[in-house]
Design a protein around this motif. Structure first.
Motif, PDB file in Angstrom:
ATOM      1  N   GLU A  42       0.815  -1.215   0.000  1.00 28.24           N
ATOM      2  CA  GLU A  42       0.000   0.000   0.000  1.00 28.24           C
ATOM      3  C   GLU A  42       0.857   1.277   0.000  1.00 28.24           C
ATOM      4  OE1 GLU A  42      -3.390   0.057  -0.081  1.00 28.24           O
ATOM      5  OE2 GLU A  42      -3.388  -2.121  -0.267  1.00 28.24           O
ATOM      6  N   ASN A  43       2.172   1.106  -0.125  1.00 32.59           N
ATOM      7  CA  ASN A  43       3.111   2.237  -0.070  1.00 32.59           C
ATOM      8  C   ASN A  43       2.947   3.044   1.217  1.00 32.59           C
ATOM      9  OD1 ASN A  43       4.381   1.840  -2.656  1.00 32.59           O
ATOM     10  ND2 ASN A  43       2.506   2.623  -3.608  1.00 32.59           N
ATOM     11  N   LYS A  44       2.735   2.331   2.324  1.00 29.08           N
ATOM     12  CA  LYS A  44       2.542   2.981   3.615  1.00 29.08           C
ATOM     13  C   LYS A  44       3.637   2.614   4.615  1.00 29.08           C
ATOM     14  CE  LYS A  44      -2.524   3.104   3.232  1.00 29.08           C
ATOM     15  NZ  LYS A  44      -3.815   2.600   3.809  1.00 29.08           N
ATOM     16  N   LEU A  45       4.701   1.974   4.147  1.00 36.95           N
ATOM     17  CA  LEU A  45       5.784   1.593   5.053  1.00 36.95           C
ATOM     18  C   LEU A  45       6.811   2.719   5.124  1.00 36.95           C
ATOM     19  CD1 LEU A  45       6.861  -0.769   6.807  1.00 36.95           C
ATOM     20  CD2 LEU A  45       8.305  -1.388   4.857  1.00 36.95           C
ATOM     21  N   PRO A  46       6.999   3.329   6.304  1.00 38.14           N
ATOM     22  CA  PRO A  46       7.968   4.418   6.425  1.00 38.14           C
ATOM     23  C   PRO A  46       9.388   3.962   6.094  1.00 38.14           C
ATOM     24  CG  PRO A  46       6.548   4.282   8.366  1.00 38.14           C
ATOM     25  CD  PRO A  46       6.315   3.043   7.582  1.00 38.14           C
ATOM     26  N   ALA A  47      10.191   4.868   5.583  1.00 40.03           N
ATOM     27  CA  ALA A  47      11.576   4.531   5.236  1.00 40.03           C
ATOM     28  C   ALA A  47      12.377   4.148   6.474  1.00 40.03           C
ATOM     29  CB  ALA A  47      12.229   5.711   4.519  1.00 40.03           C
ATOM     30  N   ASN A  48      12.002   4.708   7.620  1.00 36.43           N
ATOM     31  CA  ASN A  48      12.729   4.421   8.864  1.00 36.43           C
ATOM     32  C   ASN A  48      11.906   3.510   9.787  1.00 36.43           C
ATOM     33  OD1 ASN A  48      10.763   6.298   9.509  1.00 36.43           O
ATOM     34  ND2 ASN A  48      12.051   7.429  10.955  1.00 36.43           N
ATOM     35  N   ALA A  49      11.160   2.598   9.190  1.00 38.43           N
ATOM     36  CA  ALA A  49      10.291   1.715   9.962  1.00 38.43           C
ATOM     37  C   ALA A  49      11.093   0.826  10.910  1.00 38.43           C
ATOM     38  CB  ALA A  49       9.465   0.841   9.023  1.00 38.43           C
ATOM     39  N   ALA A  50      10.551   0.622  12.105  1.00 37.93           N
ATOM     40  CA  ALA A  50      11.201  -0.238  13.096  1.00 37.93           C
ATOM     41  C   ALA A  50      10.153  -1.050  13.846  1.00 37.93           C
ATOM     42  CB  ALA A  50      12.024   0.589  14.082  1.00 37.93           C
TER      43      ALA A  50
ATOM     44  N   GLU B 145      14.763  -8.063   8.442  1.00 37.47           N
ATOM     45  CA  GLU B 145      15.941  -7.958   7.582  1.00 37.47           C
ATOM     46  C   GLU B 145      15.579  -8.110   6.113  1.00 37.47           C
ATOM     47  OE1 GLU B 145      20.133 -10.403   6.849  1.00 37.47           O
ATOM     48  OE2 GLU B 145      19.001 -10.721   8.704  1.00 37.47           O
ATOM     49  N   ALA B 146      14.687  -9.033   5.813  1.00 36.12           N
ATOM     50  CA  ALA B 146      14.288  -9.289   4.425  1.00 36.12           C
ATOM     51  C   ALA B 146      13.476  -8.145   3.829  1.00 36.12           C
ATOM     52  CB  ALA B 146      13.480 -10.582   4.358  1.00 36.12           C
ATOM     53  N   ASN B 147      12.931  -7.294   4.702  1.00 32.73           N
ATOM     54  CA  ASN B 147      12.066  -6.209   4.220  1.00 32.73           C
ATOM     55  C   ASN B 147      12.626  -4.816   4.476  1.00 32.73           C
ATOM     56  OD1 ASN B 147       9.292  -7.409   3.270  1.00 32.73           O
ATOM     57  ND2 ASN B 147       9.855  -8.612   5.081  1.00 32.73           N
TER      58      ASN B 147
ATOM     59  N   THR C 277      14.099  -2.130  10.523  1.00 39.70           N
ATOM     60  CA  THR C 277      14.980  -2.299  11.674  1.00 39.70           C
ATOM     61  C   THR C 277      14.254  -3.046  12.791  1.00 39.70           C
ATOM     62  OG1 THR C 277      16.176  -0.256  11.170  1.00 39.70           O
ATOM     63  CG2 THR C 277      16.348  -1.096  13.425  1.00 39.70           C
ATOM     64  N   MET C 278      14.918  -4.052  13.349  1.00 42.73           N
ATOM     65  CA  MET C 278      14.378  -4.751  14.507  1.00 42.73           C
ATOM     66  C   MET C 278      15.189  -4.356  15.739  1.00 42.73           C
ATOM     67  SD  MET C 278      12.508  -6.715  16.300  1.00 42.73           S
ATOM     68  CE  MET C 278      11.431  -7.611  15.184  1.00 42.73           C
TER      69      MET C 278
ATOM     70  N   GLU D  83      10.101  11.227  20.264  1.00 45.64           N
ATOM     71  CA  GLU D  83      10.887  12.378  20.712  1.00 45.64           C
ATOM     72  C   GLU D  83      12.079  12.675  19.807  1.00 45.64           C
ATOM     73  OE1 GLU D  83      11.844  11.330  24.718  1.00 45.64           O
ATOM     74  OE2 GLU D  83       9.930  12.071  25.534  1.00 45.64           O
ATOM     75  N   ASP D  84      12.787  11.607  19.376  1.00 42.09           N
ATOM     76  CA  ASP D  84      14.007  11.871  18.586  1.00 42.09           C
ATOM     77  C   ASP D  84      13.834  11.594  17.089  1.00 42.09           C
ATOM     78  OD1 ASP D  84      14.147   9.098  18.253  1.00 42.09           O
ATOM     79  OD2 ASP D  84      15.746   8.819  19.731  1.00 42.09           O
ATOM     80  N   HIS D  85      12.656  11.091  16.691  1.00 40.14           N
ATOM     81  CA  HIS D  85      12.333  10.842  15.280  1.00 40.14           C
ATOM     82  C   HIS D  85      13.332   9.907  14.603  1.00 40.14           C
ATOM     83  CE1 HIS D  85       9.435  14.058  15.775  1.00 40.14           C
ATOM     84  NE2 HIS D  85      10.399  14.864  16.175  1.00 40.14           N
ATOM     85  N   SER D  86      13.963   9.049  15.393  1.00 41.93           N
ATOM     86  CA  SER D  86      14.947   8.125  14.838  1.00 41.93           C
ATOM     87  C   SER D  86      14.294   7.026  14.008  1.00 41.93           C
ATOM     88  CB  SER D  86      15.770   7.494  15.968  1.00 41.93           C
ATOM     89  OG  SER D  86      14.911   6.905  16.949  1.00 41.93           O
ATOM     90  N   TYR D  87      13.149   6.558  14.469  1.00 41.33           N
ATOM     91  CA  TYR D  87      12.434   5.497  13.761  1.00 41.33           C
ATOM     92  C   TYR D  87      10.929   5.752  13.807  1.00 41.33           C
ATOM     93  CZ  TYR D  87      16.770   2.745  14.042  1.00 41.33           C
ATOM     94  OH  TYR D  87      18.060   2.313  13.933  1.00 41.33           O
ATOM     95  N   SER D  88      10.228   5.049  12.919  1.00 38.92           N
ATOM     96  CA  SER D  88       8.761   5.045  12.945  1.00 38.92           C
ATOM     97  C   SER D  88       8.315   3.654  13.387  1.00 38.92           C
ATOM     98  CB  SER D  88       8.182   5.350  11.560  1.00 38.92           C
ATOM     99  OG  SER D  88       8.503   6.667  11.168  1.00 38.92           O
ATOM    100  N   TYR D  89       7.646   3.603  14.516  1.00 36.25           N
ATOM    101  CA  TYR D  89       7.209   2.329  15.085  1.00 36.25           C
ATOM    102  C   TYR D  89       6.098   1.714  14.240  1.00 36.25           C
ATOM    103  CZ  TYR D  89       4.942  -0.792  18.524  1.00 36.25           C
ATOM    104  OH  TYR D  89       4.375  -1.850  19.168  1.00 36.25           O
ATOM    105  N   VAL D  90       6.252   0.421  13.907  1.00 40.30           N
ATOM    106  CA  VAL D  90       5.205  -0.262  13.137  1.00 40.30           C
ATOM    107  C   VAL D  90       4.581  -1.429  13.892  1.00 40.30           C
ATOM    108  CG1 VAL D  90       6.058   0.412  10.867  1.00 40.30           C
ATOM    109  CG2 VAL D  90       6.925  -1.696  11.929  1.00 40.30           C
ATOM    110  N   PHE D  91       5.332  -2.038  14.823  1.00 40.59           N
ATOM    111  CA  PHE D  91       4.775  -3.187  15.553  1.00 40.59           C
ATOM    112  C   PHE D  91       5.722  -3.599  16.666  1.00 40.59           C
ATOM    113  CE2 PHE D  91       3.741  -7.832  15.928  1.00 40.59           C
ATOM    114  CZ  PHE D  91       2.414  -7.680  16.312  1.00 40.59           C
ATOM    115  N   GLY D  92       5.136  -4.130  17.739  1.00 40.94           N
ATOM    116  CA  GLY D  92       5.937  -4.662  18.834  1.00 40.94           C
ATOM    117  C   GLY D  92       5.245  -5.878  19.421  1.00 40.94           C
ATOM    118  N   PHE D  93       6.041  -6.865  19.877  1.00 46.85           N
ATOM    119  CA  PHE D  93       5.413  -8.049  20.468  1.00 46.85           C
ATOM    120  C   PHE D  93       6.355  -8.765  21.424  1.00 46.85           C
ATOM    121  CE2 PHE D  93       7.751 -10.223  17.130  1.00 46.85           C
ATOM    122  CZ  PHE D  93       7.979 -11.512  17.614  1.00 46.85           C
ATOM    123  N   GLU D  94       5.743  -9.612  22.246  1.00 46.85           N
ATOM    124  CA  GLU D  94       6.464 -10.511  23.146  1.00 46.85           C
ATOM    125  C   GLU D  94       5.957 -11.922  22.917  1.00 46.85           C
ATOM    126  OE1 GLU D  94       7.626  -8.188  27.143  1.00 46.85           O
ATOM    127  OE2 GLU D  94       5.505  -8.717  26.994  1.00 46.85           O
ATOM    128  N   GLU D  95       6.806 -12.918  23.214  1.00 44.81           N
ATOM    129  CA  GLU D  95       6.399 -14.300  23.007  1.00 44.81           C
ATOM    130  C   GLU D  95       5.282 -14.728  23.948  1.00 44.81           C
ATOM    131  OE1 GLU D  95       7.220 -16.764  25.465  1.00 44.81           O
ATOM    132  OE2 GLU D  95       8.046 -15.179  26.741  1.00 44.81           O
TER     133      GLU D  95
END
Length: 229
Positions: A146-154, A170-172, A175-176, A195-207
């Motif tokens: 959808e062309n919605k993935l930020p260049a600095n996605a993490a 890594e394949a996409n 940054t992890m 705050e620092d605009h270093s990355y754009s958060y896309v997802f987070g999880f725990e096992e």
């Protein structure tokens, strides 16, 4: 008070629906796709069915006995969505109605359990790692299409969660970032990125069956996870 409550619920649902990425994904299969849901006597009983229906799901079967709030959890030995035994009533409904997917949220609706019907008809529970990687892969790939993935996605995960997630990122070109166990550390990264605009958060999880898409919260949320599943 009623108007305020209605407005709050509307805004909450709109926030969740914004995480869909592909709004037609559910409506495209809604005529035939059948889902069973249980909140295990907890708080998910209101918002999960509502957001699933608003997302376009037509055939949703809620486990009636477990839609009743009850801190004694009378219908299960444990209200833990990791435990397949707790889905006994849900599996019965799924068998009777030919359902494809079973979703259960723990009593405070921050962790989600998933059971799928295999090709041989067997009900197979997914692990927290499987759910996390599945959603991570879907979110990244759907955003790319959808062309919605930020260049600095993490993406962010706990260090004890599967390294397969690192391979997906890594394949996409995403940054992890690995953090200590505890979703508060994922929340801290969301705040840092803002705050620092270093990355754009896309997802987070725990096992341990917890995840979060979006930055509207600083903790895991089984309501948005149920919709994405």
């Amino acid at each position: 008070p009623k108007k305020a409550e209605t407005a709050e619920r509307y805004l909450f649902n709109e926030t969740l629906l914004a995480e869909r990425i592909r709004p037609n994904a559910i409506p495209d299969v809604a005529d035939d796709f059948k889902v069973v849901y249980t909140p295990f006597h907890g708080t998910g009983r209101v918002l999960v069915p509502e957001v699933l229906k608003r997302a376009g799901l037509k055939h949703l079967y809620c486990v009636p006995e477990q839609m009743i709030p009850d801190g004694r959890f009378p219908t299960v030995k444990s209200p833990n969505p990791e435990d397949k035994a707790g889905f006994a009533l849900a599996m019965k409904i799924a068998e009777e109605n030919g359902c494809d997917l079973l979703i259960g949220t723990d009593p405070d609706a921050d962790r989600v359990g998933v059971i799928v019907r295999a090709s041989n008809g067997e009900f197979v529970p997914l692990t927290g790692n499987q759910i996390g990687v599945m959603l991570l892969s879907y979110i990244i790939e759907a955003r790319k299409l959808e062309n919605k993935l930020p260049a600095n996605a993490a993406a962010v995960k706990s260090i004890v969660s599967t390294k397969l997630a690192d391979k997906v990122c890594e394949a996409n070109g995403v940054t992890m970032i690995n953090v200590l166990t505890g979703f508060k550390f994922i929340g801290e990264k969301i705040k840092q990125f803002e705050e620092d605009h270093s990355y754009s958060y896309v997802f987070g999880f725990e096992e341990s069956y917890g995840c979060l898409s979006g930055t509207y919260a600083r903790d895991k949320d089984a309501v948005v996870a149920s919709m994405l599943v």
